[in-house]
Design a protein around this motif. Structure first.
Motif, mmCIF file in Angstrom:
data_model
loop_
_atom_site.group_PDB
_atom_site.id
_atom_site.type_symbol
_atom_site.label_atom_id
_atom_site.label_comp_id
_atom_site.label_asym_id
_atom_site.label_seq_id
_atom_site.Cartn_x
_atom_site.Cartn_y
_atom_site.Cartn_z
ATOM 1 N N THR A 160 0.868 -1.170 0.000
ATOM 2 C CA THR A 160 0.000 0.000 0.000
ATOM 3 C C THR A 160 0.907 1.222 0.000
ATOM 4 N N LEU A 161 0.627 2.171 -0.883
ATOM 5 C CA LEU A 161 1.423 3.387 -0.975
ATOM 6 C C LEU A 161 0.681 4.520 -0.266
ATOM 7 N N HIS A 162 1.334 5.062 0.754
ATOM 8 C CA HIS A 162 0.784 6.161 1.543
ATOM 9 C C HIS A 162 1.455 7.456 1.096
ATOM 10 N N TYR B 98 -2.655 11.334 3.398
ATOM 11 C CA TYR B 98 -2.658 11.864 4.762
ATOM 12 C C TYR B 98 -2.040 13.254 4.753
ATOM 13 N N VAL B 99 -2.747 14.187 5.366
ATOM 14 C CA VAL B 99 -2.264 15.557 5.520
ATOM 15 C C VAL B 99 -2.179 15.863 7.005
ATOM 16 N N SER C 263 2.774 4.801 12.603
ATOM 17 C CA SER C 263 1.349 4.521 12.791
ATOM 18 C C SER C 263 0.814 3.519 11.773
ATOM 19 N N VAL C 264 1.420 3.481 10.572
ATOM 20 C CA VAL C 264 0.964 2.534 9.539
ATOM 21 C C VAL C 264 1.914 1.344 9.397
ATOM 22 N N CYS D 88 6.905 14.441 12.268
ATOM 23 C CA CYS D 88 5.547 14.161 11.790
ATOM 24 C C CYS D 88 5.554 13.001 10.795
ATOM 25 N N LEU D 89 6.514 13.021 9.887
ATOM 26 C CA LEU D 89 6.624 11.965 8.885
ATOM 27 C C LEU D 89 6.894 10.610 9.547
ATOM 28 N N LEU D 90 7.820 10.601 10.493
ATOM 29 C CA LEU D 90 8.146 9.352 11.192
ATOM 30 C C LEU D 90 6.977 8.863 12.042
ATOM 31 N N GLU D 91 6.274 9.780 12.674
ATOM 32 C CA GLU D 91 5.105 9.401 13.475
ATOM 33 C C GLU D 91 4.067 8.713 12.592
ATOM 34 N N TYR D 92 3.823 9.283 11.418
ATOM 35 C CA TYR D 92 2.868 8.650 10.506
ATOM 36 C C TYR D 92 3.399 7.292 10.039
#
Length: 165
Positions: free
Chosen positions: A34-36, A88-89, A109-110, A102-106
């Motif tokens: 899946t590409l986020h 995701y924004v 999370s996935v 923020c990028l690492l947190e997201y």
């Protein structure tokens, strides 16, 4: 062959991010991942552009609108490649380090197996003023990272391969 389940691509309006997206698409297709697509809006820069610093809720709504508009062309490109992107924004007030967080947190999370981002290759005063998101991610990421930069002075051209995986 290393298989990823989730790949996170950082999207901005740079040629390097576009080139990184091409790599993320190819890897996602090969691995069935899946590409986020993630866009992080810097609220301070947006406030200066839009003169809405005094109204935080209006600024955050504007950030979501701004981010969604930035992601849509990338999402359309991903769909044209036969994939279904997750978009995701989010937003932050700081520069490189906070955007990286923020990028690492997201990514965490996935349960991302790979982060893909373009790097501007800034140096000198611009590096000091703007920070480097890619450098900040490299310093603190425990998620594998692919950084992509177009050769100096060359603009990104869709469909033109620069990297071989």
């Amino acid at each position: 062959v290393l298989m990823y389940q989730h790949i996170v691509a950082s999207i901005d309006e740079s040629d390097n991010a576009n080139l990184a997206l091409e790599q993320a698409i190819e890897i996602a297709k090969l691995s069935g991942a899946t590409l986020h697509l993630v866009h992080i809006v810097n609220l301070f820069e947006l406030a200066l552009e839009e003169y809405v610093l005094a109204d935080k809720s209006k600024l955050e709504a504007l950030a979501q609108e701004h981010g969604a508009a930035r992601l849509e062309p990338a999402a359309e490109h991903v769909r044209a490649a036969g994939l279904v992107p997750e978009c995701y924004v989010t937003n932050c007030w700081g520069g490189g380090d906070e955007i990286a967080d923020c990028l690492l947190e997201y990514g965490h999370s996935v349960k991302a197996g790979l982060l893909v981002l373009g790097t501007h290759g800034r140096s000198g005063l611009m590096h000091v003023m703007m920070g480097s998101v890619a450098e900040a991610v490299m310093r603190s990421s425990d998620i594998p990272l692919l950084t992509v930069r177009s050769p100096a002075g060359e603009a990104y051209e869709p469909g033109r391969r620069r990297l071989v995986l």
